[in-house]
Design a protein around this motif. Sequence first.
Motif, PDB file in Angstrom:
ATOM      1  N   ARG A  48       0.749  -1.353  -0.181  1.00  0.00           N
ATOM      2  CA  ARG A  48      -0.045   0.166   0.067  1.00  0.00           C
ATOM      3  C   ARG A  48       0.739   1.120  -0.035  1.00  0.00           C
ATOM      4  O   ARG A  48       0.392   2.279  -0.718  1.00  0.00           O
ATOM      5  CB  ARG A  48      -1.106  -0.080   1.097  1.00  0.00           C
ATOM      6  CG  ARG A  48      -2.116  -1.081   1.063  1.00  0.00           C
ATOM      7  CD  ARG A  48      -2.974  -1.121   2.158  1.00  0.00           C
ATOM      8  NE  ARG A  48      -3.747   0.154   2.474  1.00  0.00           N
ATOM      9  CZ  ARG A  48      -4.867   0.386   2.023  1.00  0.00           C
ATOM     10  NH1 ARG A  48      -5.529  -0.274   1.151  1.00  0.00           N
ATOM     11  NH2 ARG A  48      -5.223   1.701   2.229  1.00  0.00           N
ATOM     12  N   VAL A  49       2.130   1.312   0.748  1.00  0.00           N
ATOM     13  CA  VAL A  49       2.938   2.444   0.626  1.00  0.00           C
ATOM     14  C   VAL A  49       3.377   2.625  -0.732  1.00  0.00           C
ATOM     15  O   VAL A  49       3.511   3.592  -1.412  1.00  0.00           O
ATOM     16  CB  VAL A  49       4.124   2.085   1.615  1.00  0.00           C
ATOM     17  CG1 VAL A  49       5.195   2.937   1.330  1.00  0.00           C
ATOM     18  CG2 VAL A  49       3.518   2.170   3.073  1.00  0.00           C
ATOM     19  N   ILE A  50       3.820   1.439  -1.221  1.00  0.00           N
ATOM     20  CA  ILE A  50       4.332   1.673  -2.663  1.00  0.00           C
ATOM     21  C   ILE A  50       3.223   2.405  -3.817  1.00  0.00           C
ATOM     22  O   ILE A  50       3.605   2.866  -4.646  1.00  0.00           O
ATOM     23  CB  ILE A  50       4.816   0.207  -3.247  1.00  0.00           C
ATOM     24  CG1 ILE A  50       6.012  -0.250  -2.556  1.00  0.00           C
ATOM     25  CG2 ILE A  50       5.115   0.302  -4.973  1.00  0.00           C
ATOM     26  CD1 ILE A  50       6.456  -1.720  -2.790  1.00  0.00           C
ATOM     27  N   ALA A  51       2.040   1.897  -3.668  1.00  0.00           N
ATOM     28  CA  ALA A  51       1.026   2.423  -4.288  1.00  0.00           C
ATOM     29  C   ALA A  51       0.660   3.719  -3.871  1.00  0.00           C
ATOM     30  O   ALA A  51      -0.212   4.409  -4.747  1.00  0.00           O
ATOM     31  CB  ALA A  51      -0.253   1.355  -4.006  1.00  0.00           C
ATOM     32  N   GLY A  52       0.988   4.257  -2.812  1.00  0.00           N
ATOM     33  CA  GLY A  52       0.560   5.549  -2.199  1.00  0.00           C
ATOM     34  C   GLY A  52      -0.700   5.603  -1.704  1.00  0.00           C
ATOM     35  O   GLY A  52      -1.222   6.543  -1.377  1.00  0.00           O
ATOM     36  N   LEU A  53      -1.376   4.385  -1.178  1.00  0.00           N
ATOM     37  CA  LEU A  53      -2.587   4.657  -0.532  1.00  0.00           C
ATOM     38  C   LEU A  53      -2.248   4.650   1.028  1.00  0.00           C
ATOM     39  O   LEU A  53      -3.292   5.116   1.567  1.00  0.00           O
ATOM     40  CB  LEU A  53      -3.069   3.098  -0.828  1.00  0.00           C
ATOM     41  CG  LEU A  53      -3.432   2.615  -2.124  1.00  0.00           C
ATOM     42  CD1 LEU A  53      -3.998   1.149  -2.246  1.00  0.00           C
ATOM     43  CD2 LEU A  53      -4.618   3.431  -2.624  1.00  0.00           C
ATOM     44  N   ASP A  54      -1.128   4.390   1.490  1.00  0.00           N
ATOM     45  CA  ASP A  54      -0.781   4.798   2.921  1.00  0.00           C
ATOM     46  C   ASP A  54       0.347   5.765   3.006  1.00  0.00           C
ATOM     47  O   ASP A  54       1.455   5.567   1.986  1.00  0.00           O
ATOM     48  CB  ASP A  54      -0.421   3.560   3.615  1.00  0.00           C
ATOM     49  CG  ASP A  54      -1.576   2.458   4.050  1.00  0.00           C
ATOM     50  OD1 ASP A  54      -2.778   3.044   3.890  1.00  0.00           O
ATOM     51  OD2 ASP A  54      -1.611   1.328   4.271  1.00  0.00           O
ATOM     52  N   GLN A  55       0.509   6.446   3.885  1.00  0.00           N
ATOM     53  CA  GLN A  55       1.552   7.475   4.179  1.00  0.00           C
ATOM     54  C   GLN A  55       2.770   6.703   4.982  1.00  0.00           C
ATOM     55  O   GLN A  55       2.435   6.096   5.847  1.00  0.00           O
ATOM     56  CB  GLN A  55       1.141   8.680   4.710  1.00  0.00           C
ATOM     57  CG  GLN A  55       0.310   9.597   3.956  1.00  0.00           C
ATOM     58  CD  GLN A  55       0.544   9.989   2.445  1.00  0.00           C
ATOM     59  OE1 GLN A  55       1.546  10.537   2.359  1.00  0.00           O
ATOM     60  NE2 GLN A  55      -0.272   9.481   1.450  1.00  0.00           N
ATOM     61  N   ILE A  56       3.845   7.400   4.605  1.00  0.00           N
ATOM     62  CA  ILE A  56       5.127   6.920   5.479  1.00  0.00           C
ATOM     63  C   ILE A  56       5.766   8.069   6.414  1.00  0.00           C
ATOM     64  O   ILE A  56       5.450   9.414   5.982  1.00  0.00           O
ATOM     65  CB  ILE A  56       6.329   6.601   4.463  1.00  0.00           C
ATOM     66  CG1 ILE A  56       6.777   7.736   3.552  1.00  0.00           C
ATOM     67  CG2 ILE A  56       5.830   5.464   3.636  1.00  0.00           C
ATOM     68  CD1 ILE A  56       7.773   7.324   2.694  1.00  0.00           C
ATOM     69  N   GLU A  57       6.252   7.744   7.328  1.00  0.00           N
ATOM     70  CA  GLU A  57       7.034   8.888   8.374  1.00  0.00           C
ATOM     71  C   GLU A  57       8.201   9.168   7.926  1.00  0.00           C
ATOM     72  O   GLU A  57       8.702  10.273   7.894  1.00  0.00           O
ATOM     73  CB  GLU A  57       7.109   8.323   9.804  1.00  0.00           C
ATOM     74  CG  GLU A  57       5.801   8.414  10.598  1.00  0.00           C
ATOM     75  CD  GLU A  57       4.664   7.486  10.153  1.00  0.00           C
ATOM     76  OE1 GLU A  57       3.656   7.902  10.217  1.00  0.00           O
ATOM     77  OE2 GLU A  57       4.713   6.249   9.611  1.00  0.00           O
ATOM     78  N   LYS A  58       9.073   8.145   7.168  1.00  0.00           N
ATOM     79  CA  LYS A  58      10.430   8.269   6.965  1.00  0.00           C
ATOM     80  C   LYS A  58      10.660   7.597   5.528  1.00  0.00           C
ATOM     81  O   LYS A  58      10.016   6.621   5.370  1.00  0.00           O
ATOM     82  CB  LYS A  58      11.409   7.999   7.999  1.00  0.00           C
ATOM     83  CG  LYS A  58      11.264   8.916   9.069  1.00  0.00           C
ATOM     84  CD  LYS A  58      12.446   8.273  10.259  1.00  0.00           C
ATOM     85  CE  LYS A  58      12.330   9.170  11.507  1.00  0.00           C
ATOM     86  NZ  LYS A  58      13.312   8.815  12.454  1.00  0.00           N
ATOM     87  N   GLY A  59      11.760   7.928   4.928  1.00  0.00           N
ATOM     88  CA  GLY A  59      12.140   6.974   3.771  1.00  0.00           C
ATOM     89  C   GLY A  59      11.813   7.676   2.351  1.00  0.00           C
ATOM     90  O   GLY A  59      11.254   8.742   2.210  1.00  0.00           O
ATOM     91  N   GLU A  60      12.429   6.834   1.307  1.00  0.00           N
ATOM     92  CA  GLU A  60      11.979   7.434  -0.070  1.00  0.00           C
ATOM     93  C   GLU A  60      11.557   6.223  -0.711  1.00  0.00           C
ATOM     94  O   GLU A  60      11.912   4.845  -0.644  1.00  0.00           O
ATOM     95  CB  GLU A  60      13.455   7.793  -0.594  1.00  0.00           C
ATOM     96  CG  GLU A  60      14.032   9.048   0.212  1.00  0.00           C
ATOM     97  CD  GLU A  60      15.160   9.430  -0.543  1.00  0.00           C
ATOM     98  OE1 GLU A  60      16.076   8.775  -1.093  1.00  0.00           O
ATOM     99  OE2 GLU A  60      15.903  10.642  -0.106  1.00  0.00           O
TER     100      GLU A  60
END
Length: 360
Positions: A48-60
């Motif tokens: 979901r992070v790769i898809a942009g459906l969930d946000q991240i706190e850190k990273g690229e």
Amino acid sequence: MSIHISHITRLDQSGHKHILDAISLTVEEGEFVALIGPSGAGKTSLLRVIAGLDQIEKGEISFDGQHVEALPPQERNIGFVFQNYALFPHMNVADNISFGLRLLPARSRPSKKEINQKVLKLLELMHLPHIADSYPHRLSGGQKQRVALARALATQPKVLLLDEPFAALDPLVRKNIRRWLRNLHTELGLTTILVTHDQSEAIEIADRLVVMQNGKITQTGHPHLLDTKPATTFIMEFMGETLTFPCSIKHNLVVPNNPSLLPFAAAVPEGPAEAMIRPYEIALVPGEGQARISRYEHRGEHLYLEIETEKDPLSIRIPYTAQTLPSGPIGIDISSARLFRNGHYLEETSQTGNTLVYSI
């Protein structure tokens, strides 16, 4: 399209527990990668992070070297297939497939005729040319799966993300669909990431496995590597049925604590260890020990054996042959076992004489 993830961190709603803990991973263009691990490992969260459906706190996150952390899902050029298919029940198959195309901005949206042609082409590709006017409730599980895939592919994404796509299918349909999907991946030149809890499924379909546990990646590699040199006891057990035997190692000789198990050579550091082996990798050696076969049962291509040893009883399976099983004492050969200490794989001594211990 290649995907590069660097030190991705995602926290739960409390802001204290890591769902993803400093995850780094590269998926090459055209590669088929399977994320495997137990429930709660972080597999779906990473997808979901790769898809942009969930946000991240850190990273690229970058696609073909271009950062996409700030891009919404619709601008990432990905196709996503959910576990429950997420088909719109009030739309027929053709409308479900064309949904993403009809949402495109006017400047990039195909004409109605082009959309209809694309839908028909996708239905042909999915081997479903006859169901364009059908509604989801009239479709089988396998048909729903393929319609969901067609919808994900309609906008011609370069990356396909699959979240447990076969979970609701019966075993026979599941097997056929995953083989078909693998061929489709190759035919379309996609970069594909699959989430599954079924290691046998991952081994059959993927180029590379990524094992996750507690929000971290514990090992990546070809299925053969993870089976022959699993980094941890967890991976050894997760990859298949396992028997574990405590042993001690001295002067390059592994001596199991159970005297019915035969010693074997291994150039690893001395000390206590665990020998872990698949039941079908065990061999029986007539006349070499004090174990005896107490019971056996023929099932398909294997014989299932109950063996009385000088310590605990042992259940194994061996390939079925027409040969007579030994009736007298036997030794148990576990020389194909992987060796672990403190939960980590013991690498054999290299040719230069330097001992390497696998660490994560």
